[in-house]
Structure formats: structure tokens, C-alpha cells
Write a protein that holds these residues in place. Structure first.
Motif, PDB file in Angstrom:
ATOM      1  N   UNK A 406       0.832  -1.205   0.000  1.00 63.97           N
ATOM      2  CA  UNK A 406       0.000   0.000   0.000  1.00 63.97           C
ATOM      3  C   UNK A 406       0.868   1.256   0.000  1.00 63.97           C
ATOM      4  N   UNK A 407       1.919   1.265   0.812  1.00 63.26           N
ATOM      5  CA  UNK A 407       2.822   2.417   0.854  1.00 63.26           C
ATOM      6  C   UNK A 407       3.531   2.581  -0.482  1.00 63.26           C
ATOM      7  N   UNK A 408       4.009   1.478  -1.048  1.00 57.49           N
ATOM      8  CA  UNK A 408       4.711   1.548  -2.330  1.00 57.49           C
ATOM      9  C   UNK A 408       3.783   2.066  -3.433  1.00 57.49           C
ATOM     10  N   UNK A 409       2.567   1.536  -3.493  1.00 60.71           N
ATOM     11  CA  UNK A 409       1.622   1.956  -4.529  1.00 60.71           C
ATOM     12  C   UNK A 409       1.295   3.434  -4.410  1.00 60.71           C
ATOM     13  N   UNK A 410       1.093   3.916  -3.168  1.00 63.39           N
ATOM     14  CA  UNK A 410       0.759   5.324  -2.976  1.00 63.39           C
ATOM     15  C   UNK A 410       1.917   6.225  -3.407  1.00 63.39           C
ATOM     16  N   UNK A 416       6.867   9.306  -7.144  1.00 65.59           N
ATOM     17  CA  UNK A 416       8.171   8.921  -6.623  1.00 65.59           C
ATOM     18  C   UNK A 416       8.599   7.590  -7.234  1.00 65.59           C
ATOM     19  N   UNK A 417       9.903   7.423  -7.413  1.00 69.68           N
ATOM     20  CA  UNK A 417      10.471   6.177  -7.928  1.00 69.68           C
ATOM     21  C   UNK A 417      11.193   5.457  -6.798  1.00 69.68           C
ATOM     22  N   UNK A 418      11.059   4.126  -6.776  1.00 66.88           N
ATOM     23  CA  UNK A 418      11.695   3.361  -5.715  1.00 66.88           C
ATOM     24  C   UNK A 418      13.183   3.195  -6.004  1.00 66.88           C
ATOM     25  N   UNK A 419      13.988   3.281  -4.964  1.00 64.98           N
ATOM     26  CA  UNK A 419      15.436   3.155  -5.090  1.00 64.98           C
ATOM     27  C   UNK A 419      15.953   2.287  -3.949  1.00 64.98           C
ATOM     28  N   UNK A 420      17.158   1.777  -4.142  1.00 62.66           N
ATOM     29  CA  UNK A 420      17.811   0.959  -3.114  1.00 62.66           C
ATOM     30  C   UNK A 420      19.224   1.486  -2.933  1.00 62.66           C
ATOM     31  N   UNK A 421      19.594   1.799  -1.698  1.00 70.95           N
ATOM     32  CA  UNK A 421      20.931   2.316  -1.419  1.00 70.95           C
ATOM     33  C   UNK A 421      21.739   1.280  -0.651  1.00 70.95           C
ATOM     34  N   UNK A 422      22.974   1.605  -0.359  1.00 66.36           N
ATOM     35  CA  UNK A 422      23.863   0.688   0.347  1.00 66.36           C
ATOM     36  C   UNK A 422      23.393   0.451   1.775  1.00 66.36           C
ATOM     37  N   UNK A 423      23.621  -0.762   2.264  1.00 65.21           N
ATOM     38  CA  UNK A 423      23.271  -1.101   3.645  1.00 65.21           C
ATOM     39  C   UNK A 423      24.313  -0.579   4.622  1.00 65.21           C
ATOM     40  N   UNK A 502      12.589  12.463  -7.599  1.00 63.85           N
ATOM     41  CA  UNK A 502      11.730  12.080  -6.473  1.00 63.85           C
ATOM     42  C   UNK A 502      11.941  10.596  -6.224  1.00 63.85           C
ATOM     43  N   UNK A 503      12.529  10.262  -5.085  1.00 64.68           N
ATOM     44  CA  UNK A 503      12.882   8.877  -4.772  1.00 64.68           C
ATOM     45  C   UNK A 503      12.326   8.480  -3.417  1.00 64.68           C
ATOM     46  N   UNK A 504      12.105   7.172  -3.249  1.00 65.09           N
ATOM     47  CA  UNK A 504      11.785   6.645  -1.930  1.00 65.09           C
ATOM     48  C   UNK A 504      12.482   5.301  -1.761  1.00 65.09           C
ATOM     49  N   UNK A 531      12.534   6.323   3.658  1.00 62.36           N
ATOM     50  CA  UNK A 531      13.121   7.636   3.377  1.00 62.36           C
ATOM     51  C   UNK A 531      12.562   8.164   2.068  1.00 62.36           C
ATOM     52  N   UNK A 532      12.347   9.461   2.039  1.00 61.15           N
ATOM     53  CA  UNK A 532      11.894  10.156   0.835  1.00 61.15           C
ATOM     54  C   UNK A 532      12.930  11.205   0.468  1.00 61.15           C
ATOM     55  N   UNK A 533      13.145  11.396  -0.811  1.00 60.43           N
ATOM     56  CA  UNK A 533      14.067  12.413  -1.280  1.00 60.43           C
ATOM     57  C   UNK A 533      13.488  13.162  -2.460  1.00 60.43           C
TER      58      UNK A 533
END
Length: 745
Positions: A406-410, A416-423, A502-504, A531-533
Motif C-alpha cells: 500500500x505504501x509503495x503503490x501510494x 516517486x520512484x523506488x530506489x535501493x541504497x547501500x546497507x 523524487x525517490x523513496x 526515506x523520501x528524497x
């Protein structure tokens, strides 16, 4: 690193395939060969290898040969060490490990050779070095480099006559000077580990030898050193002094504790064999090998407790193979024994063996049963497993799956586009972006954040989690926040002229618990966060009351409110309130904190200007950090649909003057608290302020819309609604603005 096949095949003489097939077979087993180059005609090939950081054991010819021997089920030739008996001495050479170096130098071996002739290298050393384009220096120095490339353990040769008194492994004195082999003089810190004599430092332990004790053409007597140094200590000194050497590269990743005496003997053997008169040894050994061992270090490296391995578990994890016999107990034993493990039959489970497996000292990356299972799969070959779908019921949805979706769809719907950063994160980023109490803990005000004494530090009960073997200083911790990764991703786009971003990211952050009676982390906690950017070169107002420069802030605020609207909030849909107190990484006056039940649920706003300047960002960044763990504890709101009303809506504007201390949340909450079911909409239309003429107050024009689903509203009903609203706003300290033009439609 480079490997030449003649040297490799000297350890496994009967490899049944050519070099090209050997390269392919190694690559399929995770020992990647990225390039193959022919040497002189009929002289084999040079392999360009890409060895992962956890496989320090394979960063040499003997380690690669062990892999080849395992693949083809061939014997691996042992090291052929034949040293003469050393001359007797009345008193052994003095070697001491200082108390403050306990644990940092787990093993230190020394061998003395006298009456050596320093000469050019010959034989296989010269042949192999020329094939590798390795610089030849002298027989003593080349012997050390040859052993490093051959079996992987760093060693060093000192000019014995330049050592005063004996060897002392100790911590450096702050400000102590040491000239290294590269000709540079370094000023040492108090936590630099050094190999010294009784008067001066001789070498930066595990990194580089010193200039004053190096081998020269005049050298006659040599002291050979091979040791085990602590990974973190070597890494710290290497990074501090900007030195990355072949030795530090291996020590930083975990050297073999048991390799030091073997490496020392191999270097001694090479020196004795090269440089002397024909048929004679080049010098004489003095005394026996001196070998100092720290039992505590040995216990956690070379003599770790055995691991139970069930063949039943191997088959369960790896599944169906392309061959009918599958993975048998014999295959498991063959592979692991060839890799250096010692297997003892511990019992049976479903007629399959359960082995007690003693781990090899050179494989510190093996810690659990699943690691051994992975080794079996790797050597067997992933290409030999059948493609099968998981059995029904094997894949189980996580409890938070629907909420994550639900959060991703909203967020995707909001652009916003989904992104993955370093752990991983660096210490400097952790110091800035890590909240000591974390989101969801009691609220911290801006004065608390401004105090450096309140910032997280290593003795905090909730501390950052350091990596045992980090790849770099910038990745030395498990991330305690998603914000550093988001800043990096936004900056990456800006540096490539992508100005609208716009990333999350939905991910886990990591913190550790330190017990009161300990200085070490006893438990690591994972917490879900979002996180949102956002960054834009041309912000556009999205509401009448906004100015362009503030639009990104209000966009983030709207996104957070939209996400909160997905959940049933305690206290109703307007339970979240916003306050201007924020953590140190947000710009005061252009950021806010969202509170739910007086606990922070989100921080958001513009990245603080000092960070923008430090990171050389071309435009402002707007960031949000949301506590998903707290949000996921709330139920998702059930979506309901209502018929559109067929009856006319009525608008009514109210113009009030309020003190600056009265925020919109209070106004909205006061009106919604009246519980007027016919109230369909409430929004501000205009805010007007004249600080000079009317200090401390502002004028608010707000619009209400009333509508019923089952009737046309009567005038007396509307009058009652308006009267109640005016009373509620007056109770907040508001006054109707003089000359207000109130209209209804």
C-alpha cells in the motif's frame, strides 16, 4: 590479481583440462577469471582474477590450486620444505609482544639467517616473476614477494645488523617518526601497531617495512618475520597513512593464523637456495624458528569450535540436481575435505550422515552450517541444479506485506520512484543522521539535538553497529539511518544533470544494544524505515497559500499526510500534528516533525545548508525519514465508497484573526471536533499578515463546504453549523475580522 597457469599447475600437476576450460570451471565456482592472456609459446596463460573480499585464501596461486584440486578431485601438492638444522646458540634472539599489543599481534615468528649473499634472483623465481611482470629486486626481497604470491601470507626480511637489542611488537608513541620503504616519513599515532627494536620503530605492522632496516646489497645477516596481525588495527593504520599494500590488503581481510611458520620457512628456504656458490647454501640458519602465539587469538581463528553439518540439510536447501544420484554424503565429504575441512561422522539423520566439521584456519568466512552448504553448492556447480518452483506453502507472505504494498503503490502514484541504497554507512554520516533514541522514541527537542553531549557515541545503550571487516571507512557501519543513502542517490542524479528527482526507499536500519556491564554490542536490532528524497530546480506551488521556494517542503508534508491516511490512526484522521523542532540534519525554519500520540513518526524538510555546501550540491535537497515500524503497527484503513449526493452543496467562508501561536492543526481539530456529519470540506484560502501594523497576529480566511446525502440543508441547520464553528474558533482566541465579507452559495 594475476595468476599464471604454470605456477598453478605445479601444485596440481594432473589437471585434466586445458587452461581455457580451467578458467571457465573456476569462474562457475565463484573464482572469477575475467581475462586470459597467452604467455610465451607453450608456456601457459596468465589469468586476470576477480577474487571477492571474503576469499583472501584464494588471493594466491596455492589457494587457486586448492580450488582446482577440489573441482577435479585431485591431490594438492604439499609445500616441500627442507631446511637444514640451525646452528646452536646460547641465547635465542629476543622477541617480545608488549602487553598493550595483546590481541593485535596474535602470532609472531622469527628466523635468523647469517652470512647471506645478496644477489639477483634466478630459477623459478625469476621465470615466474617475468611472466607476471613482477619487479625483481634481490634474492632476499624477492623470496618474500614470491611466498606472498605463492601461498598468500605476507612476510618481511630485516637487515639483522640494523636491529638494536631485539624485536618488540608494541603500539607506537604518539608523534613517533618512521621512514618507510617508499621513502616517505610518517608521524605515528598512539594506536598504530609497529614492529620495533629496543630503540626505534622498524615497520608499520602489517602494512610496510621501514627504510632504516631494509635489505641492501651490503646486508650479511637477515631476520625473517612472518606474523598474524589484527584486521582492524592494520586497516586503521593503512587508512590513516594512505597506504594500501599487498600485505595490508590481505591482513585487513583476515590472514591465516597457521600460515606464519610455513611462510617463514618458505622464505628461508628460498634465500638459502639462491645466491650461494654452486652446490652450497646461501648462508646458515641460526637457532630454531621462534614462534610466539596468543592462545586467545588462536581460539577464535585457527581452533574455532567444529560445526555440525547434516547431509539431509544439504539436500533440503539445495534441492534437485540434474543427475539422478544427487548430492550424497560421499560428495559432501569429498568437497569439504578437499577444501581443507576435517570431517568426523557424528551420527545419522534419515540414514544420511551428520558430520562434525572442523574448519580450516584459512577460511574465516565459514561460520555456520549454511556456509558449508553454500560451499558444497558452489563446488558442485550451480549449473548442475534443476530449475524447480518452490513447493506449495513454502513461500509465506510477511505480515507487513499488504502494508508495504500500500505504501509503495501510494508513493508511485505520487510520482516517486523506488530506489535501493547501500546497507552500509560511514561514521561521519552516522554522527549526523543517527537519532540516539530512534524514531518512535520519546521526542527530542532542538536544544537536545544541538548539544554534542546528547549525540550518539560508542558507549550509548543504543549504539551504531560497526562492521567486523569493512570494505572502507565510508562503509564501516551497518546503516543507522536511510538518509545518508538517500542523500547520496540524490547527489548522484544532480551530478549527472538530472535536476528533477523524487525517490523513496523502504529498508531496514540497524542499531545495537550495549549491556551496562560491557563495552561490546550484545544484540543487533533491525527497524523498518522509509526515506523520501526530493529535489527540483523549478519548484511550483501546489496550493494558493504557497510560495515557490516552499513548495517542495509542503509537497513532502502532503506525501506524509497521504501515507498516514492509509492507516487507521489512534485519535482519528487528524491525530497527527506537526512541530518545528527537528534533528540536526534538517534546516531550522524549513523543516518539521510529525507527531503521533506525542511521539515522532516522521522528520522532514530541507537538508541543512552546511551539508549542502560540504557536499557541493547544486540545489536544495528535501528529505523525509518515516518510522515504518511504528506505522506498520497500525491497521490499514478499509476503503469504503459512498454514493454521490444529489443535493446542493453550500459553501461558507469564515474570516478570523488569530495569534501567531495558533497553528492550523488547532483550527482544523477544533472544527472537526464538532462532529458535523454534513461538513464535507475544510481548507484555508488565504493567510494575511502585517507584522509592522498588526504584530503577533495573522488573518485567516477559511472555506467550509456542507452537504447532506439525504436532503437539502435548511437555513436553520446551516445557521446552527456556522454558529457552532464561530464559537469553536472564538474559544481558540480568534476574533471575526472587521469588515469580513461572508458569503454563502
Amino acid at each position: 590479481m594475476n595468476i599464471i597457469t604454470p605456477w598453478l599447475r605445479s601444485y596440481v600437476p594432473n589437471i585434466p583440462v586445458d587452461d581455457h576450460q580451467l578458467a571457465e570451471d573456476l569462474t562457475l565456482r565463484g573464482i572469477a577469471v575475467e581475462g586470459i592472456h597467452s604467455l610465451a609459446p607453450n608456456s601457459g596463460h596468465l589469468f586476470e582474477m576477480d577474487i571477492t573480499t571474503n576469499r583472501v585464501d584464494a588471493m594466491n596461486h596455492y589457494g587457486i590450486a586448492r580450488e582446482a584440486a577440489t573441482i577435479y578431485n585431485l591431490p594438492l601438492a604439499p609445500f616441500n620444505i627442507k631446511l637444514p638444522i640451525g646452528t646452536l646458540v646460547d641465547e635465542p634472539f629476543s622477541v617480545t609482544i608488549a602487553p598493550e599489543a595483546k590481541g593485535l599481534c596474535g602470532r609472531f615468528t622469527v628466523q635468523v639467517i647469517r652470512n647471506v649473499t645478496i644477489a639477483p634472483s634466478a630459477g623459478e623465481v625469476k621465470t615466474y616473476f617475468e611472466a607476471l611482470n613482477q619487479k625483481l629486486i634481490s634474492n632476499a626481497v624477492d623470496a618474500s614477494n614470491f611466498v606472498l604470491l605463492g601461498m598468500g601470507h605476507p612476510t618481511h626480511a630485516f637487515d639483522l645488523d640494523k636491529i638494536e637489542g631485539g624485536i618488540l611488537v608494541r603500539l607506537a608513541h604518539k608523534g613517533e617518526k618512521l621512514k618507510l620503504l617508499d621513502g616517505t616519513e610518517r608521524t605515528l599515532e598512539a594506536d598504530d601497531l609497529v614492529v620495533a627494536d629496543h630503540k626505534k620503530a622498524l615497520a608499520l605492522a602489517g602494512v610496510m617495512g621501514g627504510w632504516d632496516s631494509m635489505i641492501t646489497p651490503e646486508t650479511k645477516n637477515i631476520l625473517i618475520e612472518a606474523a598474524w596481525f589484527d584486521q582492524a588495527s592494520v586497516r586503521r593504520s593503512s587508512r590513516r597513512h594512505g597506504l594500501h599494500t599487498d600485505a595490508s590488503h590481505r591482513f585487513e581481510r583476515g590472514a591465516d593464523f597457521n600460515a606464519a611458520p610455513i611462510a617463514n620457512a618458505l622464505v628461508a628456504q628460498l634465500i638459502l637456495q639462491h645466491g650461494g656458490a654452486e652446490g652450497q647454501l646461501n648462508g646458515k640458519l641460526e637457532g630454531e624458528l621462534i614462534d610466539l602465539i596468543d592462545p586467545e587469538v588462536a581460539a577464535r581463528t585457527a581452533t574455532r569450535p567444529p560445526i555440525d553439518l547434516s547431509v539431509k540439510q544439504v539436500q533440503r536447501h539445495l534441492g534437485t540436481t540434474l543427475t539422478p544420484e544427487g548430492i550424497t554424503s560421499e560428495i559432501v565429504a569429498q568437497y569439504l575435505t578437499s577444501l581443507g575441512c576435517e570431517l568426523l561422522l557424528h551420527g545419522l539423520r534419515d540414514d544420511l550422515a551428520v558430520y562434525s566439521t572442523r574448519l580450516p584456519s584459512w577460511r574465516l568466512d565459514l561460520e555456520r552450517e549454511i556456509d558449508l552448504i553454500e560451499e558444497v553448492a558452489r563446488v558442485y556447480g550451480y549449473n548442475r541444479f534443476a530449475n524447480t518452483l518452490p513447493a506449495p506453502g513454502v513461500v509465506i507472505a510477511q505480515p507487513t506485506q499488504a502494508k508495504e504494498a500500500a505504501v509503495r503503490t501510494r508513493l508511485l502514484a505520487l510520482g516517486f520512484s523506488e530506489a535501493v541504497s547501500s546497507t552500509f554507512a560511514g561514521q561521519s554520516d552516522a554522527d549526523l543522521f543517527y537519532q540516539p533514541a530512534n524514531l518512535g522514541a520519546p521526542y527530542l527537542d532542538s536544544e537536545m539535538w544541538a548539544s554534542s553531549e546528547r549525540r550518539p557515541h560508542s558507549s550509548s545503550p543504543q549504539a551504531t553497529v560497526p562492521m567486523e571487516n569493512p570494505l572502507s571507512e565510508e562503509a564501516s557501519l551497518l546503516r543507522p539511518s536511510l538518509i545518508p543513502g538517500m542523500v547520496t542517490m540524490l547527489a548522484h542524479n544532480l551530478n549527472r544533470d538530472v535536476k528533477e528527482v523524487r525517490l523513496f526507499e523502504q529498508g531496514q536500519i540497524f542499531t545495537g544494544t550495549i549491556p551496562a556491564d560491557s563495552t561490546f554490542i550484545s544484540e543487533v536490532h533491525e527497524t523498518a524505515q522509509l526515506s523520501l528524497g526530493l529535489t527540483t530546480a523549478s519548484p511550483q506551488p501546489t496550493a494558493p497559500l504557497q510560495i515557490a521556494a516552499d513548495a517542495p517542503f509542503f509537497e513532502l508534508k502532503g506525501v506524509i499526510e497521504s501515507l498516514l491516511s492509509l492507516f487507521t490512526l489512534p485519535g482519528g484522521p487528524h491525530a497527527a500534528i506537526f512541530t518545528p523542532e527537528v534533528p540536526a540534519w534538517l534546516q531550522p525554519g524549513r523543516s518539521a516533525t510529525a507527531l503521533l500520540n506525542n511521539r515522532p513518526i516522521a522528520y522532514f524538510g530541507e537538508l541543512i545548508h552546511t551539508q549542502k555546501e560540504t557536499r557541493k550540491l547544486r540545489q536544495p535537497l528535501y528529505l523525509a525519514q518515516i518510522d515504518l515500524a511504528a506505522l506498520y503497527n497500525l491497521p490499514l484503513k478499509k476503503v469504503t465508497a459512498h454514493d454521490l449526493s444529489r443535493y446542493q452543496a453550500v459553501e461558507r467562508d469564515f474570516s478570523f484573526v488569530f495569534a501567531d501561536t495558533v497553528q492550523w492543526q488547532a483550527v482544523s481539530a477544533a472544527i472537526h471536533a464538532l462532529a458535523i456529519p454534513e461538513l464535507q470540506s475544510l481548507k484555508p484560502i488565504e493567510v494575511w499578515r502585517d507584522a509592522k501594523k498588526y504584530p503577533g497576529v495573522y488573518s485567516l480566511l477559511l472555506r467550509t463546504v456542507f452537504q447532506s446525502n439525504d436532503r437539502t440543508l435548511r437555513e436553520d441547520e446551516l445557521t446552527d453549523f456556522w454558529t457552532r464553528i464561530i464559537a469553536a474558533l472564538t474559544a481558540l482566541g480568534g476574533t471575526i475580522r472587521d469588515g469580513a465579507n461572508e458569503t454563502s452559495k
